[in-house]
Scaffold this active site. Structure first.
Site, short mmCIF file in Angstrom:
data_model
loop_
_atom_site.label_atom_id
_atom_site.label_comp_id
_atom_site.label_asym_id
_atom_site.label_seq_id
_atom_site.Cartn_x
_atom_site.Cartn_y
_atom_site.Cartn_z
N GLU A 21 100.12 0.61 34.21
CA GLU A 21 99.50 -0.66 33.82
C GLU A 21 99.60 -0.87 32.31
OE1 GLU A 21 95.64 -1.47 35.49
OE2 GLU A 21 95.35 -3.24 34.23
N ASP A 34 91.34 1.79 46.27
CA ASP A 34 90.92 2.36 44.99
C ASP A 34 89.65 3.19 45.15
OD1 ASP A 34 92.53 1.97 42.77
OD2 ASP A 34 91.72 -0.03 42.33
N GLU A 75 92.45 6.80 38.97
CA GLU A 75 92.97 6.62 37.61
C GLU A 75 92.95 7.93 36.83
OE1 GLU A 75 90.73 3.52 35.64
OE2 GLU A 75 91.23 2.02 37.17
N ASP A 89 89.74 -1.87 42.81
CA ASP A 89 88.36 -1.96 42.33
C ASP A 89 88.19 -3.18 41.43
OD1 ASP A 89 89.76 -0.99 40.16
OD2 ASP A 89 88.37 0.66 39.73
N SER A 90 89.29 -3.94 41.22
CA SER A 90 89.19 -5.25 40.59
C SER A 90 88.32 -6.17 41.44
CB SER A 90 90.58 -5.87 40.39
OG SER A 90 91.35 -5.77 41.57
N LYS A 104 93.83 5.48 45.71
CA LYS A 104 94.36 5.48 44.34
C LYS A 104 93.24 5.88 43.40
CE LYS A 104 95.36 1.47 41.95
NZ LYS A 104 94.43 1.55 40.79
#
Ligand code: KIV
Length: 271
Positions: free
Chosen positions: A189, A90, A122, A51-52, A120
């Site tokens: 991270e 993501d 978070e 999602d960057s 993925k």
């Protein structure tokens, strides 16, 4: 006769075996067909459709604005470019935090509409019900602990996480929880290298570090950072392998000069 090409694909099982054999896992982000194809051909193990994309593709300050539809578009493009690596997609902010039903519906959309191999998300204990539900539907899930950029407004800064013992304790127990819930791997991270080492050694599933030291089972970087497309983002953990920004700028300036001077196109470059 099989209509599929005989290509050895990277699966979640491959990653498990790599960890067991002590072979490091190389992961990079990609967001489009062309770069995904180059990375896959070069032999990358995992492509993360991160999602960057919200930052490096769309120019937002944070990862929060990117939508599920936009992530699906990027993932579809990546999947069309690859033959063998594992593609992790993501789940964007807002597509899973509501409850486990919403999370499952979002994960199913990603799998059905993109052809990606896994998702993925978070967080730790807060999202473990959703992880169980998604894994229960047969969808491989990668966790993400430490600095979780979707929570940037809770943290307030992008500095190293889990330096204090209480946060390190939570991270250690979250990592075990994610493993028990069925995650096939966890991104760590921006946490201290010593903590990443103990977490990685204590898990059966692989850890993939970004700013988490050398003892994770693999490493991930954002492609725009490691290729030097971004020039402003230079955290200590980043190794920049190219200076594409400079090279592209030089090439574009050269092109402009050639057009303006009527050097391009020449006699061979026309019909
Ligand atoms: O979105 C992303 O690029 C990521 C990596 C930083 C791990 O989540």
């Amino acid at each position: 006769m099989s209509v599929h090409k005989e290509i050895r694909k990277v699966t979640t099982l491959t990653l498990q075996k790599m960890k067991a054999a002590g072979e490091k896992i190389a992961m990079l982000t990609a967001y489009d067909f062309s770069f995904a194809g180059i990375f896959d051909t070069a032999g990358i193990d995992i492509i993360l459709v991160g999602d960057s994309a919200s930052n490096v593709m769309a120019g937002h300050e944070t990862t929060l604005p990117i939508t599920l539809d936009q992530m699906i578009y990027h993932a579809q493009s990546v999947v069309r470019g690859i033959d063998r690596c594992l593609v992790v997609v993501d789940m964007p902010f807002g597509s899973y935090q509501g409850n486990s039903e919403i999370a499952l519906a979002s994960a199913i959309r990603i799998m059905k509409e993109t052809g990606g191999h896994s998702i993925k998300l978070e967080g730790g204990a807060e999202v473990v019900d959703s992880i169980r539900k998604i894994v229960g539907a047969g969808i491989p899930v990668m966790g993400h602990l430490g600095l979780t950029p979707q929570s940037i407004y809770k943290f307030g800064t992008y500095t190293v996480r889990a330096k204090e013992e209480d946060e390190a304790d939570k991270l250690r127990s979250d990592a075990l929880l994610l493993q028990e819930a069925g995650c096939f791997g966890i991104v760590l991270e921006k946490i201290p290298a010593a903590l990443a080492k103990t977490v990685s050694e204590g898990l059966e599933i692989p850890t993939i570090g970004i700013g988490a030291g050398p003892d994770c089972d693999g490493q991930v970087l954002v492609m725009h950072d490691m290729l030097g497309i971004n020039t402003e983002f230079k955290p200590r953990f980043l190794r920049q392998y190219l200076n594409l920004n400079e090279q592209i700028t030089t090439a574009v300036k050269h092109y402009i000069t050639d057009v303006k001077s009527r050097d391009f196109p020449n006699a061979q470059e026309q019909y």
